[in-house]
Design an enzyme around this catalytic site. Structure first.
Site, PDB file in Angstrom:
ATOM      1  N   CYS A 114       0.813  -1.222   0.000  1.00 46.29           N
ATOM      2  CA  CYS A 114       0.000   0.000   0.000  1.00 46.29           C
ATOM      3  C   CYS A 114       0.845   1.270   0.000  1.00 46.29           C
ATOM      4  O   CYS A 114       0.322   2.357  -0.257  1.00 46.29           O
ATOM      5  CB  CYS A 114      -0.934   0.006   1.205  1.00 46.29           C
ATOM      6  SG  CYS A 114      -1.993  -1.426   1.247  1.00 46.29           S
ATOM      7  N   HIS A 255      -3.396   6.809   2.234  1.00 47.66           N
ATOM      8  CA  HIS A 255      -3.841   5.506   1.745  1.00 47.66           C
ATOM      9  C   HIS A 255      -5.186   5.173   2.394  1.00 47.66           C
ATOM     10  O   HIS A 255      -5.393   5.426   3.581  1.00 47.66           O
ATOM     11  CB  HIS A 255      -2.802   4.439   2.103  1.00 47.66           C
ATOM     12  CG  HIS A 255      -3.298   3.048   1.871  1.00 47.66           C
ATOM     13  ND1 HIS A 255      -3.783   2.658   0.652  1.00 47.66           N
ATOM     14  CD2 HIS A 255      -3.416   1.980   2.696  1.00 47.66           C
ATOM     15  CE1 HIS A 255      -4.173   1.395   0.731  1.00 47.66           C
ATOM     16  NE2 HIS A 255      -3.961   0.963   1.960  1.00 47.66           N
ATOM     17  N   ASN A 285     -10.057  -0.718  -0.329  1.00 47.95           N
ATOM     18  CA  ASN A 285      -8.595  -0.677  -0.258  1.00 47.95           C
ATOM     19  C   ASN A 285      -8.036  -1.204  -1.584  1.00 47.95           C
ATOM     20  O   ASN A 285      -8.156  -2.385  -1.883  1.00 47.95           O
ATOM     21  CB  ASN A 285      -8.120  -1.535   0.924  1.00 47.95           C
ATOM     22  CG  ASN A 285      -6.607  -1.522   1.074  1.00 47.95           C
ATOM     23  OD1 ASN A 285      -5.887  -1.065   0.189  1.00 47.95           O
ATOM     24  ND2 ASN A 285      -6.128  -2.033   2.197  1.00 47.95           N
TER      25      ASN A 285
HETATM   26  N1  ACO Z   1     -18.438  -9.266   8.754  1.00 49.30           N
HETATM   27  C1  ACO Z   1     -18.906  -9.524   9.978  1.00 49.30           C
HETATM   28  N2  ACO Z   1     -18.108  -9.782  11.034  1.00 49.30           N
HETATM   29  C2  ACO Z   1     -16.777  -9.773  10.809  1.00 49.30           C
HETATM   30  C3  ACO Z   1     -16.233  -9.511   9.545  1.00 49.30           C
HETATM   31  C4  ACO Z   1     -17.120  -9.255   8.496  1.00 49.30           C
HETATM   32  N3  ACO Z   1     -16.718  -8.993   7.239  1.00 49.30           N
HETATM   33  N4  ACO Z   1     -14.901  -9.565   9.638  1.00 49.30           N
HETATM   34  C5  ACO Z   1     -14.595  -9.834  10.909  1.00 49.30           C
HETATM   35  N5  ACO Z   1     -15.729  -9.979  11.618  1.00 49.30           N
HETATM   36  C6  ACO Z   1     -15.882 -10.281  13.035  1.00 49.30           C
HETATM   37  C7  ACO Z   1     -14.713 -11.054  13.564  1.00 49.30           C
HETATM   38  O1  ACO Z   1     -14.875 -12.441  13.322  1.00 49.30           O
HETATM   39  C8  ACO Z   1     -14.779 -10.724  15.025  1.00 49.30           C
HETATM   40  O2  ACO Z   1     -15.761 -11.535  15.638  1.00 49.30           O
HETATM   41  P1  ACO Z   1     -15.539 -12.122  17.109  1.00 49.30           P
HETATM   42  O3  ACO Z   1     -15.438 -10.945  18.011  1.00 49.30           O
HETATM   43  O4  ACO Z   1     -16.755 -12.952  17.308  1.00 49.30           O
HETATM   44  O5  ACO Z   1     -14.260 -12.918  17.026  1.00 49.30           O
HETATM   45  C9  ACO Z   1     -15.271  -9.266  15.041  1.00 49.30           C
HETATM   46  O6  ACO Z   1     -15.880  -9.049  13.764  1.00 49.30           O
HETATM   47  C10 ACO Z   1     -14.184  -8.253  15.237  1.00 49.30           C
HETATM   48  O7  ACO Z   1     -13.095  -8.566  14.385  1.00 49.30           O
HETATM   49  P2  ACO Z   1     -11.809  -7.690  14.341  1.00 49.30           P
HETATM   50  O8  ACO Z   1     -10.800  -8.304  13.414  1.00 49.30           O
HETATM   51  O9  ACO Z   1     -11.353  -7.366  15.735  1.00 49.30           O
HETATM   52  O10 ACO Z   1     -12.389  -6.368  13.674  1.00 49.30           O
HETATM   53  P3  ACO Z   1     -11.693  -4.988  13.507  1.00 49.30           P
HETATM   54  O11 ACO Z   1     -12.541  -3.970  14.112  1.00 49.30           O
HETATM   55  O12 ACO Z   1     -10.235  -5.005  13.868  1.00 49.30           O
HETATM   56  O13 ACO Z   1     -11.773  -4.763  11.937  1.00 49.30           O
HETATM   57  C11 ACO Z   1     -10.354  -4.858  10.003  1.00 49.30           C
HETATM   58  C12 ACO Z   1     -11.072  -5.643  11.058  1.00 49.30           C
HETATM   59  C13 ACO Z   1     -11.386  -4.079   9.218  1.00 49.30           C
HETATM   60  C14 ACO Z   1      -9.610  -5.803   9.088  1.00 49.30           C
HETATM   61  C15 ACO Z   1      -9.374  -3.861  10.646  1.00 49.30           C
HETATM   62  O14 ACO Z   1      -8.580  -4.534  11.584  1.00 49.30           O
HETATM   63  C16 ACO Z   1      -8.462  -3.183   9.644  1.00 49.30           C
HETATM   64  O15 ACO Z   1      -8.892  -2.320   8.886  1.00 49.30           O
HETATM   65  N6  ACO Z   1      -7.158  -3.464   9.700  1.00 49.30           N
HETATM   66  C17 ACO Z   1      -6.163  -2.770   8.882  1.00 49.30           C
HETATM   67  C18 ACO Z   1      -6.173  -3.154   7.436  1.00 49.30           C
HETATM   68  C19 ACO Z   1      -5.020  -2.451   6.748  1.00 49.30           C
HETATM   69  O16 ACO Z   1      -4.653  -1.324   7.067  1.00 49.30           O
HETATM   70  N7  ACO Z   1      -4.351  -3.092   5.799  1.00 49.30           N
HETATM   71  C20 ACO Z   1      -3.138  -2.486   5.283  1.00 49.30           C
HETATM   72  C21 ACO Z   1      -3.019  -2.431   3.896  1.00 49.30           C
HETATM   73  S1  ACO Z   1      -3.426  -3.909   3.035  1.00 49.30           S
HETATM   74  C22 ACO Z   1      -2.102  -4.241   2.014  1.00 49.30           C
HETATM   75  O17 ACO Z   1      -1.001  -3.799   2.204  1.00 49.30           O
HETATM   76  C23 ACO Z   1      -2.365  -5.161   0.854  1.00 49.30           C
END
Ligand code: ACO
Length: 328
Positions: A114, A255, A285
């Protein structure tokens, strides 16, 4: 010494749109969860016959038109991507061919996930400063849908496809152009965001395909925490070096990975959220492509004027991160 400046921007988003409601039919998720936790409502998906170079070629034409550049003018091609057409030749070589650019000019890809476009901008600036190039076609482009695990709700709701192109030239005036930049990497954290198979460590086999090891594997929470800290620090470093206050940033082009990362970065740095490009709801993203796509949207909406402070900020796999400030 002249610094890099952006003379033209262009973007291309594939025609097919995949909404959160479409995803509800594919995995156990909801529009409400995706919107609240990420800010994403829809993303674009490339057609089966589109490769990354095709997207770049489509985005290049409006960028070259804006810059007043014809194919003969381009003297270097840099494509930032983690989803190249092939491992080799580089996507940059396919773009050179497709746009009918001069044979013999340098063309190469940059892999910094990214942060790719930001890395590419700093490399283009070095070429401009040393006289190695005068008209660089610099793109961030991805077809992440090809390396997405469409059965994993943790990742498949996040990614999209698209391309953004900039034409980078020496600044027309010494007060304009790239004023300050920083770029970083920490390979110790590489396993937190990785495509495990398809390279020399784990070549393609029936097992790697069956195990979906050619798709993006991510520790979302860990990436989130590092992203907020690193993006805020990089922005502060560059603003201090450029002696620009957060309130004086005219356009913040971060980003687009998660709306909550953008809000937290603005809160930490004091950069106004209303000056921030917020395209994530429409594009998701798109890794290296989000910054140049977001820049083109704002540019074409007339949101940037001569002399404005435009701040770029990125974080991604590697980990890689950095920021750059350009006087438009
Ligand atoms: N729909 C419904 N529920 C979901 C989903 C979904 N799509 N995805 C995860 N959940 C659930 C999980 O299973 C979890 O359930 P649990 O509590 O029963 O275990 C709950 O939601 C919370 O999950 P988290 O992973 O803690 O959710 P979070 O709020 O952290 O959001 C996310 C996840 C969106 C991925 C976030 O962590 C994020 O944006 N991370 C950064 C991504 C990023 O910056 N990537 C960098 C660039 S990518 C690259 O370089 C190619």
């Amino acid at each position: 010494m002249a610094r890099a400046w952006i003379a033209g921007t262009g973007a291309y988003l594939p025609a097919k749109v995949l909404t959160n409601f479409d995803l509800e039919k594919m995995v156990d998720t909801s529009d409400e969860w995706i919107t609240q936790r990420t800010g994403i409502r829809e993303r674009h998906i490339a057609a089966d016959d589109e490769a990354v170079s095709d997207l770049v070629i489509k985005a290049s034409r409006p960028a070259m038109a804006m810059a007043g550049a014809v194919p003969q003018d381009i003297d270097a091609v840099i494509i930032c991507t983690i989803t190249p057409d092939n491992n080799f030749p580089s996507t940059a070589c396919w773009v050179q061919k497709g746009l009918g650019l001069r044979a013999g000019i340098p063309a190469f890809d940059i892999s910094a996930a990214c942060s790719g476009f930001l890395y590419g901008l700093i490399v283009a600036d070095s070429l401009i400063q040393t006289g190695g190039a005068k008209c660089v076609l610099l793109a961030g482009a991805e077809i992440l849908s090809r390396i997405t695990n469409w059965t994993d709700r943790n990742t498949c709701v996040l990614f999209g496809d698209g391309a953004g192109v900039t034409i980078v030239t020496p600044s027309p005036d010494p007060r304009r152009g790239l004023v300050a930049s920083c770029w970083h990497a920490d390979g110790n954290l590489g396993d937190l965001l990785v495509q495990p198979a398809g390279g020399s460590r784990l070549p393609a086999s029936a097992e790697t395909v069956a195990g979906r090891l050619h798709t993006i594997h991510m520790s979302g929470n860990e990436v989130f925490k590092h992203a907020v800290r690193a993006m805020a620090q990089a922005a502060e470093t560059v603003l201090a070096e450029a002696q620009v206050s957060p309130a004086d940033v005219k356009l913040f082009v971060p980003h687009q990975a998660n709306i909550r990362i953008l809000e937290a970065t603005c809160q930490r740095t004091g950069i106004p959220l209303e000056r921030t490009v917020l395209a994530i709801d429409r594009i998701g993203n798109v890794s290296a492509a989000t910054i140049p796509i977001g820049l083109d949207m704002s540019n074409r909406e007339g949101k940037i004027s001569t002399g404005d402070a435009v701040l770029f900020d990125a974080f991604g796999g590697g980990f890689t991160w950095g920021a750059a400030l350009m006087r438009w």
